[in-house]
Design a protein around this motif. Structure first.
Motif, short mmCIF file in Angstrom:
data_model
loop_
_atom_site.label_atom_id
_atom_site.label_comp_id
_atom_site.label_asym_id
_atom_site.label_seq_id
_atom_site.Cartn_x
_atom_site.Cartn_y
_atom_site.Cartn_z
N PHE A 106 0.83 -1.20 0.00
CA PHE A 106 0.00 0.00 0.00
C PHE A 106 0.86 1.26 0.00
CE2 PHE A 106 -1.72 3.43 2.64
CZ PHE A 106 -2.89 3.75 1.96
N ALA A 107 0.60 2.16 -0.95
CA ALA A 107 1.36 3.40 -1.05
C ALA A 107 0.47 4.64 -1.04
CB ALA A 107 2.21 3.41 -2.33
N GLY A 108 -0.83 4.47 -1.17
CA GLY A 108 -1.69 5.65 -1.16
C GLY A 108 -3.13 5.31 -1.46
N PHE A 109 -3.94 6.33 -1.33
CA PHE A 109 -5.38 6.15 -1.49
C PHE A 109 -6.00 7.49 -1.84
CE2 PHE A 109 -9.72 5.36 0.46
CZ PHE A 109 -10.08 4.37 -0.43
N SER A 110 -7.02 7.48 -2.70
CA SER A 110 -7.81 8.68 -2.97
C SER A 110 -9.26 8.27 -3.12
CB SER A 110 -7.31 9.39 -4.24
OG SER A 110 -7.50 8.58 -5.38
N PHE A 111 -10.17 9.17 -2.74
CA PHE A 111 -11.58 8.83 -2.84
C PHE A 111 -12.43 10.08 -2.97
CE2 PHE A 111 -10.44 9.22 1.59
CZ PHE A 111 -11.52 9.82 2.23
N LEU A 112 -13.62 9.88 -3.53
CA LEU A 112 -14.56 10.98 -3.73
C LEU A 112 -15.24 11.33 -2.41
CD1 LEU A 112 -16.26 9.62 -6.98
CD2 LEU A 112 -14.51 11.40 -6.85
N TRP A 113 -15.24 12.62 -2.09
CA TRP A 113 -15.90 13.07 -0.86
C TRP A 113 -16.03 14.59 -0.91
CZ3 TRP A 113 -15.08 16.60 2.94
CH2 TRP A 113 -15.83 16.48 4.12
N ARG A 114 -17.19 15.10 -0.51
CA ARG A 114 -17.35 16.53 -0.31
C ARG A 114 -18.56 16.78 0.58
NH1 ARG A 114 -20.91 19.64 -3.76
NH2 ARG A 114 -22.15 18.31 -5.13
N ALA A 115 -18.59 17.95 1.20
CA ALA A 115 -19.69 18.35 2.06
C ALA A 115 -20.09 19.77 1.72
CB ALA A 115 -19.29 18.25 3.53
N THR A 116 -21.36 20.08 1.92
CA THR A 116 -21.85 21.41 1.53
C THR A 116 -21.79 22.42 2.67
OG1 THR A 116 -24.15 20.79 2.01
CG2 THR A 116 -23.34 20.40 -0.23
N ASN A 117 -21.18 22.06 3.78
CA ASN A 117 -20.96 23.01 4.86
C ASN A 117 -19.89 22.43 5.78
OD1 ASN A 117 -21.48 25.06 7.04
ND2 ASN A 117 -23.22 25.53 5.72
N ALA A 118 -19.75 22.98 6.97
CA ALA A 118 -18.71 22.54 7.89
C ALA A 118 -18.84 21.05 8.19
CB ALA A 118 -18.80 23.35 9.18
N ALA A 119 -17.70 20.36 8.24
CA ALA A 119 -17.69 18.92 8.49
C ALA A 119 -16.30 18.49 8.90
CB ALA A 119 -18.12 18.16 7.24
N LYS A 120 -16.23 17.30 9.48
CA LYS A 120 -14.95 16.70 9.84
C LYS A 120 -14.88 15.30 9.26
CE LYS A 120 -14.23 15.03 13.85
NZ LYS A 120 -14.07 14.83 15.30
#
Length: 323
Positions: A106-120
């Motif tokens: 394993f050397a890395g990872f990327s994924f789809l993610w977004r939020a329309t306001n404040a989030a953690k």
């Protein structure tokens, strides 16, 4: 001034002129521009081969409170709606073929993610159990090392987006907290990184996030901190750049790393005027090229904008504040 090299003399501004010339064996085709493009395409193809899909298990997504989950495309895309005035802890998992045994590439990872306001957004990497704790304050740790904070080799990344635009500086502050342990004696530490992501055209963050990206350049040492890994945001919108580095990380070793990242947790405290949505999708695992090096890391590092402003490391002190 000028630079003199074996190939001749050229001025201080060096241009690649359509590509970087890769040395060729004697007798090779001399149309280096075309050959370089083929070499680059070949390397891109190799990198594509040394990846595998991580499918978002849309059937397994959970969201606390009154939030609702919509499977937009089963095992690919989902949307989670958090109503006004409520909190939700969203948990999601990835399905992958688990291509490893006792050690991992394993050397890395990327994924789809977004939020329309404040989030953690929080996720663990590598070896060691992780304990997920839902419905805590936004500053609390949603994931901590399991088994009573027993020492282990993996780590946890925790990214907070406050969605508060700094109008004087034209952008947004992003905080990354990395929980890691170098040895059994010192136990767990937390490195807090503060970055400032420019958004001169008033594109909100995390609304404009397209991908969360983690990559490490090589296998990390268990016992020392060498900034082997890094976090990036891929943004859309009108920015002059759409790739921003927001933290450096110790990274994980090849010793029982597993698949690397297998799940994420998102916390939303919705104090907005309306609903807040979190949109998520599939990911992609990156594996080391021969020699345990990861060219993807170096490529991202070369073309991204480094937004890191401050870094501070201290002993890990748990923050566990129920709502």
């Amino acid at each position: 001034g000028n630079i003199t090299a074996a190939g001749g003399t050229f001025d201080a501004v060096v241009n690649a002129n359509g590509g970087i010339n890769i040395p060729l064996a004697v007798g090779a085709v001399t149309d280096t521009s075309a050959v370089n493009r083929l070499y680059a395409a070949g390397m891109a193809g190799v990198t594509g081969i040394l990846t595998s899909n991580a499918f978002l298990n849309t059937d397994a997504i959970t969201a606390s409170g009154s939030s609702t989950v919509t499977k937009t495309v089963p095992y690919h895309l989902a949307g989670i709606k958090v109503p006004k005035g409520t909190h939700s802890t969203i948990q999601a998992r990835f399905e992958v073929s688990n291509p490893q045994w006792n050690y991992s590439s394993f050397a890395g990872f990327s994924f789809l993610w977004r939020a329309t306001n404040a989030a953690k957004l929080s996720f663990g990497i590598g070896r060691g159990g992780k304990t997920i704790r839902p419905d805590l304050s936004i500053d609390s740790y949603s994931i901590i090392p399991a088994n009573g904070l027993a020492y282990n080799h993996g780590e946890i990344l925790d990214i907070t987006f406050d969605n508060v635009r700094n109008t004087d500086r034209n952008g947004y502050t992003v905080r990354v907290r990395e929980i890691f342990a170098l040895n059994n004696t010192d136990s767990w530490q937390v490195k807090t990184t503060t970055s400032f992501v420019p958004a001169s055209q008033n594109e909100p963050v995390p609304w404009t996030i397209a991908k969360i990206i983690y990559q490490q350049k090589s296998v990390a040492s268990i016992a020392r901190y060498e900034d082997t890994g890094a976090l990036w945001l891929m943004l859309t919108g009108g920015q002059g750049n759409n790739l921003y580095q927001i933290a450096t990380c110790r990274g994980v070793s090849n010793f029982e790393t597993g698949v690397g990242v297998s799940q994420w947790v998102t916390d939303v405290v919705n104090n907005a005027a309306g609903d807040v949505s979190v949109y998520a999708g599939t990911g992609e695992y990156t594996y080391y090229h021969p020699g345990n090096v990861n060219p993807v890391f170096y490529g991202l590092d070369a073309i991204s904008r480094n937004c890191i402003e401050t870094e501070e490391t201290a002993d890990f002190v748990d923050i566990n504040i129920p709502l």
